[in-house]
Design a protein around this motif. Structure first.
Motif, PDB file in Angstrom:
ATOM      1  N   ALA A  73       0.826  -1.202   0.000  1.00  0.00           N
ATOM      2  CA  ALA A  73       0.000   0.000   0.000  1.00  0.00           C
ATOM      3  C   ALA A  73       0.862   1.254   0.000  1.00  0.00           C
ATOM      4  O   ALA A  73       0.500   2.264  -0.566  1.00  0.00           O
ATOM      5  CB  ALA A  73      -0.918   0.004   1.214  1.00  0.00           C
ATOM      6  N   LYS A  74       2.014   1.147   0.627  1.00  0.00           N
ATOM      7  CA  LYS A  74       2.859   2.311   0.720  1.00  0.00           C
ATOM      8  C   LYS A  74       3.549   2.608  -0.602  1.00  0.00           C
ATOM      9  O   LYS A  74       3.759   3.767  -0.941  1.00  0.00           O
ATOM     10  CB  LYS A  74       3.895   2.078   1.805  1.00  0.00           C
ATOM     11  N   HIS A  75       3.895   1.604  -1.387  1.00  0.00           N
ATOM     12  CA  HIS A  75       4.592   1.798  -2.647  1.00  0.00           C
ATOM     13  C   HIS A  75       3.692   1.399  -3.799  1.00  0.00           C
ATOM     14  O   HIS A  75       3.977   0.485  -4.531  1.00  0.00           O
ATOM     15  CB  HIS A  75       5.890   0.973  -2.671  1.00  0.00           C
ATOM     16  N   ASP A  76       2.608   2.124  -3.967  1.00  0.00           N
ATOM     17  CA  ASP A  76       1.687   1.799  -5.055  1.00  0.00           C
ATOM     18  C   ASP A  76       2.074   2.486  -6.353  1.00  0.00           C
ATOM     19  O   ASP A  76       1.363   2.388  -7.332  1.00  0.00           O
ATOM     20  CB  ASP A  76       0.252   2.150  -4.666  1.00  0.00           C
ATOM     21  N   GLY A  77       3.159   3.201  -6.389  1.00  0.00           N
ATOM     22  CA  GLY A  77       3.614   3.856  -7.605  1.00  0.00           C
ATOM     23  C   GLY A  77       3.110   5.288  -7.740  1.00  0.00           C
ATOM     24  O   GLY A  77       3.565   6.037  -8.587  1.00  0.00           O
ATOM     25  N   LEU A  78       2.142   5.650  -6.933  1.00  0.00           N
ATOM     26  CA  LEU A  78       1.601   7.009  -6.999  1.00  0.00           C
ATOM     27  C   LEU A  78       2.236   7.932  -5.976  1.00  0.00           C
ATOM     28  O   LEU A  78       2.243   9.137  -6.147  1.00  0.00           O
ATOM     29  CB  LEU A  78       0.086   6.981  -6.785  1.00  0.00           C
ATOM     30  N   THR A  79       2.713   7.358  -4.923  1.00  0.00           N
ATOM     31  CA  THR A  79       3.335   8.179  -3.882  1.00  0.00           C
ATOM     32  C   THR A  79       4.794   7.801  -3.771  1.00  0.00           C
ATOM     33  O   THR A  79       5.214   6.733  -4.194  1.00  0.00           O
ATOM     34  CB  THR A  79       2.645   7.959  -2.520  1.00  0.00           C
ATOM     35  N   THR A  80       5.562   8.689  -3.183  1.00  0.00           N
ATOM     36  CA  THR A  80       6.988   8.409  -2.985  1.00  0.00           C
ATOM     37  C   THR A  80       7.195   7.938  -1.561  1.00  0.00           C
ATOM     38  O   THR A  80       6.511   8.388  -0.632  1.00  0.00           O
ATOM     39  CB  THR A  80       7.835   9.667  -3.233  1.00  0.00           C
ATOM     40  N   PRO A  81       8.108   7.017  -1.377  1.00  0.00           N
ATOM     41  CA  PRO A  81       8.342   6.537  -0.016  1.00  0.00           C
ATOM     42  C   PRO A  81       9.017   7.613   0.818  1.00  0.00           C
ATOM     43  O   PRO A  81       9.734   8.463   0.310  1.00  0.00           O
ATOM     44  CB  PRO A  81       9.259   5.330  -0.221  1.00  0.00           C
ATOM     45  N   ASP A  82       8.750   7.574   2.125  1.00  0.00           N
ATOM     46  CA  ASP A  82       9.374   8.540   3.037  1.00  0.00           C
ATOM     47  C   ASP A  82      10.862   8.241   3.127  1.00  0.00           C
ATOM     48  O   ASP A  82      11.276   7.083   3.172  1.00  0.00           O
ATOM     49  CB  ASP A  82       8.760   8.451   4.436  1.00  0.00           C
ATOM     50  N   GLN A  83      11.648   9.254   3.146  1.00  0.00           N
ATOM     51  CA  GLN A  83      13.088   9.075   3.264  1.00  0.00           C
ATOM     52  C   GLN A  83      13.438   9.121   4.740  1.00  0.00           C
ATOM     53  O   GLN A  83      13.050  10.035   5.451  1.00  0.00           O
ATOM     54  CB  GLN A  83      13.832  10.155   2.499  1.00  0.00           C
ATOM     55  N   THR A  84      14.131   8.106   5.177  1.00  0.00           N
ATOM     56  CA  THR A  84      14.439   8.014   6.594  1.00  0.00           C
ATOM     57  C   THR A  84      15.751   8.679   6.953  1.00  0.00           C
ATOM     58  O   THR A  84      15.978   9.015   8.098  1.00  0.00           O
ATOM     59  CB  THR A  84      14.484   6.531   7.024  1.00  0.00           C
ATOM     60  N   GLU A  85      16.625   8.839   6.002  1.00  0.00           N
ATOM     61  CA  GLU A  85      17.911   9.456   6.303  1.00  0.00           C
ATOM     62  C   GLU A  85      18.002  10.819   5.632  1.00  0.00           C
ATOM     63  O   GLU A  85      17.414  11.062   4.592  1.00  0.00           O
ATOM     64  CB  GLU A  85      19.058   8.574   5.841  1.00  0.00           C
ATOM     65  N   ASN A  86      18.713  11.735   6.251  1.00  0.00           N
ATOM     66  CA  ASN A  86      18.912  13.070   5.685  1.00  0.00           C
ATOM     67  C   ASN A  86      20.027  13.011   4.660  1.00  0.00           C
ATOM     68  O   ASN A  86      21.081  12.434   4.922  1.00  0.00           O
ATOM     69  CB  ASN A  86      19.293  14.063   6.781  1.00  0.00           C
ATOM     70  N   LYS A  87      19.778  13.594   3.513  1.00  0.00           N
ATOM     71  CA  LYS A  87      20.826  13.648   2.503  1.00  0.00           C
ATOM     72  C   LYS A  87      21.729  14.836   2.822  1.00  0.00           C
ATOM     73  O   LYS A  87      21.246  15.913   3.135  1.00  0.00           O
ATOM     74  CB  LYS A  87      20.233  13.816   1.108  1.00  0.00           C
ATOM     75  N   ARG A  88      23.004  14.608   2.723  1.00  0.00           N
ATOM     76  CA  ARG A  88      23.961  15.668   3.000  1.00  0.00           C
ATOM     77  C   ARG A  88      24.715  16.007   1.730  1.00  0.00           C
ATOM     78  O   ARG A  88      24.964  15.147   0.903  1.00  0.00           O
ATOM     79  CB  ARG A  88      24.921  15.248   4.088  1.00  0.00           C
ATOM     80  N   ILE A  89      25.103  17.235   1.620  1.00  0.00           N
ATOM     81  CA  ILE A  89      25.892  17.689   0.481  1.00  0.00           C
ATOM     82  C   ILE A  89      27.347  17.430   0.819  1.00  0.00           C
ATOM     83  O   ILE A  89      27.838  17.847   1.869  1.00  0.00           O
ATOM     84  CB  ILE A  89      25.658  19.184   0.211  1.00  0.00           C
ATOM     85  N   PRO A  90      28.047  16.699  -0.066  1.00  0.00           N
ATOM     86  CA  PRO A  90      29.448  16.404   0.263  1.00  0.00           C
ATOM     87  C   PRO A  90      30.299  17.667   0.185  1.00  0.00           C
ATOM     88  O   PRO A  90      30.168  18.480  -0.711  1.00  0.00           O
ATOM     89  CB  PRO A  90      29.856  15.401  -0.815  1.00  0.00           C
ATOM     90  N   VAL A  91      31.175  17.826   1.154  1.00  0.00           N
ATOM     91  CA  VAL A  91      32.069  18.972   1.221  1.00  0.00           C
ATOM     92  C   VAL A  91      33.485  18.427   1.073  1.00  0.00           C
ATOM     93  O   VAL A  91      33.865  17.490   1.776  1.00  0.00           O
ATOM     94  CB  VAL A  91      31.920  19.717   2.561  1.00  0.00           C
ATOM     95  N   PRO A  92      34.274  18.957   0.167  1.00  0.00           N
ATOM     96  CA  PRO A  92      35.640  18.452   0.019  1.00  0.00           C
ATOM     97  C   PRO A  92      36.447  18.731   1.283  1.00  0.00           C
ATOM     98  O   PRO A  92      36.258  19.732   1.958  1.00  0.00           O
ATOM     99  CB  PRO A  92      36.181  19.210  -1.187  1.00  0.00           C
TER     100      PRO A  92
END
Length: 188
Positions: free
Chosen positions: A148-167
């Motif tokens: 029900a959660k991944h029926d193709g119409l909705t996006t799954p919740d992201q559990t981790e925060n995406k970080r921008i890589p810093v050199p």
């Protein structure tokens, strides 16, 4: 004597029997001042040079005995002049009131536009909003399943925060150079 209140430099020089160079020198030194259009006001000429020369033998003539102010013609002319001045001042007042009304209208319009602008800090996205109407709320709460959660119409919740890589190593910025140093100093 001329009754105009503004004089050119040439006319003022003729009236006071002075050279134009003298008048220009007085203007340059700040003794005599001109209007923005380059003409000299008669009151300014009176202040600096006094009464103008009428003839070779200038004598003060008592003009109160010459001009009769008690005549009906003089009074009628004065009344007509005052009526013209009153009409002129009324027109100026109407124009000023019209300008003021237009300015107030423009201010009101601008204030209305400022008030209608949405505040930047309180803006939310559509997905963050809760349903307002009860009919839009979920009526059949089911346990969350993977299908029900991944029926193709909705996006799954992201559990981790995406970080921008810093050199890890950042080169220091070169000091700014002037225009001529680009040609005469070595590139570093």
């Amino acid at each position: 004597m001329k009754t105009s209140t503004k004089y050119s430099v040439s006319d003022a020089a003729t009236l006071y029997k002075k050279s134009r160079a003298t008048l220009y020198k007085d203007i340059k030194n700040g003794v005599l001042s001109r209007d923005h259009d380059g003409s000299i006001d008669f009151s300014e000429l009176l202040r600096v040079y006094g009464e103008p020369f009428v003839g070779k033998h200038s004598k003060r003539i008592d003009t109160s005995s010459v001009s009769k102010t008690d005549t009906p013609e003089y009074i009628d002319n004065t009344v007509v002049e005052f009526k013209h001045q009153i009409d002129f001042l009324k027109k100026q007042l109407e124009k000023a009131e019209d300008r003021e009304a237009k300015a107030n209208s423009r201010i009101d319009t601008l204030l209305t536009l400022i008030e209608m602008k949405p505040p930047q800090a309180n803006m939310t996205t559509f997905t963050d909003q809760e349903p307002v109407q009860p009919s839009m709320a979920k009526t059949n709460p089911e346990p969350d399943t993977a299908e029900a959660k991944h029926d193709g119409l909705t996006t799954p919740d992201q559990t981790e925060n995406k970080r921008i890589p810093v050199p890890e190593h950042v080169e220091p910025e070169q000091p700014k150079r002037g225009w001529l140093s680009r040609f005469f100093l070595p590139n570093g």
